[in-house]
Scaffold this motif. Structure first.
Motif, PDB file in Angstrom:
ATOM      1  N   LEU A  46       0.833  -1.210   0.000  1.00  0.00           N
ATOM      2  CA  LEU A  46       0.000   0.000   0.000  1.00  0.00           C
ATOM      3  C   LEU A  46       0.864   1.255   0.000  1.00  0.00           C
ATOM      4  CD1 LEU A  46      -2.744   1.371   0.151  1.00  0.00           C
ATOM      5  CD2 LEU A  46      -2.638   1.155   2.642  1.00  0.00           C
ATOM      6  N   LEU A  47       1.931   1.256   0.790  1.00  0.00           N
ATOM      7  CA  LEU A  47       2.832   2.413   0.805  1.00  0.00           C
ATOM      8  C   LEU A  47       3.428   2.643  -0.579  1.00  0.00           C
ATOM      9  CD1 LEU A  47       4.410   4.627   2.262  1.00  0.00           C
ATOM     10  CD2 LEU A  47       6.097   2.885   2.936  1.00  0.00           C
ATOM     11  N   GLY A  48       3.864   1.564  -1.220  1.00  0.00           N
ATOM     12  CA  GLY A  48       4.419   1.695  -2.561  1.00  0.00           C
ATOM     13  C   GLY A  48       3.391   2.213  -3.552  1.00  0.00           C
ATOM     14  N   ALA A  49       2.151   1.713  -3.453  1.00  0.00           N
ATOM     15  CA  ALA A  49       1.099   2.170  -4.357  1.00  0.00           C
ATOM     16  C   ALA A  49       0.820   3.657  -4.163  1.00  0.00           C
ATOM     17  CB  ALA A  49      -0.171   1.356  -4.131  1.00  0.00           C
ATOM     18  N   GLY A  50       0.865   4.115  -2.916  1.00  0.00           N
ATOM     19  CA  GLY A  50       0.657   5.535  -2.656  1.00  0.00           C
ATOM     20  C   GLY A  50       1.714   6.401  -3.311  1.00  0.00           C
ATOM     21  N   LEU A  51       2.970   5.975  -3.242  1.00  0.00           N
ATOM     22  CA  LEU A  51       4.044   6.718  -3.904  1.00  0.00           C
ATOM     23  C   LEU A  51       3.861   6.715  -5.418  1.00  0.00           C
ATOM     24  CD1 LEU A  51       7.146   5.541  -1.826  1.00  0.00           C
ATOM     25  CD2 LEU A  51       6.055   7.792  -1.769  1.00  0.00           C
ATOM     26  N   ILE A  52       3.391   5.600  -5.956  1.00  0.00           N
ATOM     27  CA  ILE A  52       3.171   5.515  -7.397  1.00  0.00           C
ATOM     28  C   ILE A  52       2.072   6.478  -7.836  1.00  0.00           C
ATOM     29  CG2 ILE A  52       2.279   4.007  -9.208  1.00  0.00           C
ATOM     30  CD1 ILE A  52       3.835   1.723  -7.937  1.00  0.00           C
ATOM     31  N   VAL A  53       1.016   6.590  -7.043  1.00  0.00           N
ATOM     32  CA  VAL A  53      -0.057   7.524  -7.384  1.00  0.00           C
ATOM     33  C   VAL A  53       0.478   8.955  -7.433  1.00  0.00           C
ATOM     34  CG1 VAL A  53      -2.235   8.529  -6.601  1.00  0.00           C
ATOM     35  CG2 VAL A  53      -1.892   6.061  -6.474  1.00  0.00           C
ATOM     36  N   VAL A  54       1.250   9.324  -6.439  1.00  0.00           N
ATOM     37  CA  VAL A  54       1.852  10.660  -6.436  1.00  0.00           C
ATOM     38  C   VAL A  54       2.740  10.844  -7.671  1.00  0.00           C
ATOM     39  CG1 VAL A  54       3.430  12.195  -5.204  1.00  0.00           C
ATOM     40  CG2 VAL A  54       1.744  10.872  -3.930  1.00  0.00           C
ATOM     41  N   GLY A  55       3.534   9.826  -7.979  1.00  0.00           N
ATOM     42  CA  GLY A  55       4.392   9.899  -9.159  1.00  0.00           C
ATOM     43  C   GLY A  55       3.603   9.999 -10.450  1.00  0.00           C
ATOM     44  N   TRP A  56       2.417   9.358 -10.463  1.00  0.00           N
ATOM     45  CA  TRP A  56       1.598   9.368 -11.683  1.00  0.00           C
ATOM     46  C   TRP A  56       1.107  10.768 -12.021  1.00  0.00           C
ATOM     47  CZ3 TRP A  56       0.709   3.898 -12.562  1.00  0.00           C
ATOM     48  CH2 TRP A  56       0.355   3.607 -13.887  1.00  0.00           C
ATOM     49  N   PHE A  57       0.853  11.584 -10.993  1.00  0.00           N
ATOM     50  CA  PHE A  57       0.455  12.960 -11.260  1.00  0.00           C
ATOM     51  C   PHE A  57       1.563  13.703 -12.007  1.00  0.00           C
ATOM     52  CE2 PHE A  57      -2.244  12.641  -7.172  1.00  0.00           C
ATOM     53  CZ  PHE A  57      -3.284  12.057  -7.882  1.00  0.00           C
TER      54      PHE A  57
END
Length: 447
Positions: free
Chosen positions: A205-216
């Motif tokens: 979940l932590l990794g997915a959260g960072l990916i979402v931020v990166g996706w922006f």
């Protein structure tokens, strides 16, 4: 580029950089505890391999003037060593060069899903350099290199001759990585011990959260500056992520009776993948629906993979390949003329030529990525064994290849320092006094 545009692209640059530790944590948490460090190494080393390849000749392959004017591959000599980007050209050439390095590197890192827990690390590095040269380079040129008639520059054939629509790399990044990961998994074969359960969903979940931020930053930076388009695609990306979460959770509820955290994360990433080619071409409601359908497509593909016993350990084909296809087809059918791209879908009265342009781009991408990746991996296996030995696989790839463990519970226990502190608070037993023995007096000795 003006100051505001440079500032935004630099910000997007930093956000995309977060996707590498994010993907490491996402993938690592989904694997067994004896495979997590190797996955960290594979993802992070993708950035290193790409840096060398891209600076030496990769930028020319992608954005260089097309060799022979055919639109098939850029001139690798054009940006050797980034030498022509050293001076300020007013267009941010060096900045875009770095941004494209991140795009290429995250594409390679995604392919690691097909090799999780069973590929030699040195073989991964060699494979990465070959993949960037022969798979990613041509595909990215077809999609990202635009013609410039005034400068006499010829770009890639898919974007210029076919006229396919792909805002931020649904083809060259996501479908490419998905098909490539599938091919690599099929060449390597399944893990001998079988698939493992995720060892740490909080890490995932932590990794997915960072990916979402990166996706922006990934989608927003593709807008080219601090403008309304950047604002629009960041918002549609957020909406698609929410649609993907809801889509996968509902499918799990109807299929298994209970939604899961892993399903939530999977749906969120699938929604972001689906919106990537369509972020500038759909309405806000359309973005939610695209994310929902992308998650549904990923859920179907995960089941298909399981039935065929394909060890694409982290589902890159399902989440990135299939959801990317859904996003491209969503543009074709439901694109909104009111969105910034102005592409109206066929079912809303748009140009029927979309019915062959988008599918052609999808078929070409999947065929090239799968076929060339399969060829590279097969040739490597013919030369030497790129897979770790059965003994090393049984011992755990982290120890056998890197001599490290993610969790050293032998010396600290499950609770680390807490257990040692508890140990220090235990009462200390008094040492037992040695017993004294009295020698018996002999009968004839004097009293």
């Amino acid at each position: 580029m003006d100051v505001a545009d440079i500032a935004w692209i630099l910000t997007a640059f930093a956000l995309v950089g977060l996707m590498f530790p994010g993907l490491s944590l996402l993938y690592g948490g989904m694997l067994g505890s004896g495979q997590v460090l190797n996955m960290f190494m594979m993802v992070m080393s993708s950035l290193a391999v790409t840096t060398f390849v891209y600076v030496l000749y990769g930028h020319g392959l992608v954005l260089g003037n097309s060799l022979g004017g055919l639109g098939l591959i850029g001139d690798p000599r054009e940006y050797i060593g980034f030498n022509s980007l050293i001076e300020d050209d007013g267009a941010g050439g060096i900045l875009w060069g770095g941004f494209f390095i991140l795009f290429a590197a995250i594409s390679l890192a995604l392919v690691a899903s097909g090799a999780a827990g069973r590929m030699k690390f040195g073989s991964w590095l060699i494979f990465g350099a070959l993949w960037l040269t022969f798979v990613y380079g041509p595909l990215a040129h077809w999609v990202f290199a635009f013609d410039d008639e005034e400068a006499g520059i010829v770009g890639g054939w898919l974007v210029n001759n076919v006229g396919m629509h792909d805002f931020a790399g649904g083809t060259a990044v996501h479908m490419n990585a998905g098909a490539s990961g599938l091919a690599l998994a099929m060449v390597l074969g399944a893990r001998r011990s079988g698939p493992t359960r995720p060892h740490s969903l909080p890490l995932t979940l932590l990794g997915a959260g960072l990916i979402v931020v990166g996706w922006f930053g990934f989608n927003g930076g593709t807008a080219g500056g601090a403008n309304f388009l950047a604002t629009y695609v960041v918002v549609t990306s957020l909406l698609a992520a929410g649609g993907g979460i809801m889509g996968f959770m509902l499918i799990e509820k109807f299929r298994n009776g209970k939604p899961t955290l892993l399903g939530l994360v999977t749906g969120m990433i699938a929604g972001l993948v689906a919106i990537t080619p369509a972020a500038d071409a759909v309405s806000p409601i359309g973005a939610i629906i695209a994310g929902f359908l992308g998650a549904a497509g990923a859920a179907w593909a995960i089941s298909w993979k399981s039935r065929h016993k394909i060890d694409d350990s982290l589902d890159v084909f399902a989440v990135h390949g299939i959801a990317g296809i859904v996003g491209a087809f969503f543009v074709m059918l439901f694109g909104s003329a009111a969105a910034p791209a102005g592409v109206q879908g066929v079912l809303l009265g748009g140009d029927t030529s979309l019915l062959w342009r988008e599918p052609l781009a999808v078929v070409v991408t999947l065929t090239w990525a799968f076929g060339v990746t399969w060829l590279i991996a097969t040739i490597m296996t013919k030369i030497y064994d790129i897979r770790i030995s059965p003994e090393d696989e049984a011992d755990g790839i982290d120890q056998s290849l890197h001599a490290e463990s993610a969790y050293d519970i032998r010396s600290t226990g499950m609770f680390g320092a807490t257990s040692r502190a508890s140990e220090s608070r235990r009462p200390v037993k008094a040492e037992a006094k040695p017993e004294t023995t009295v020698e018996p007096t002999p009968p004839d000795s004097p009293k």
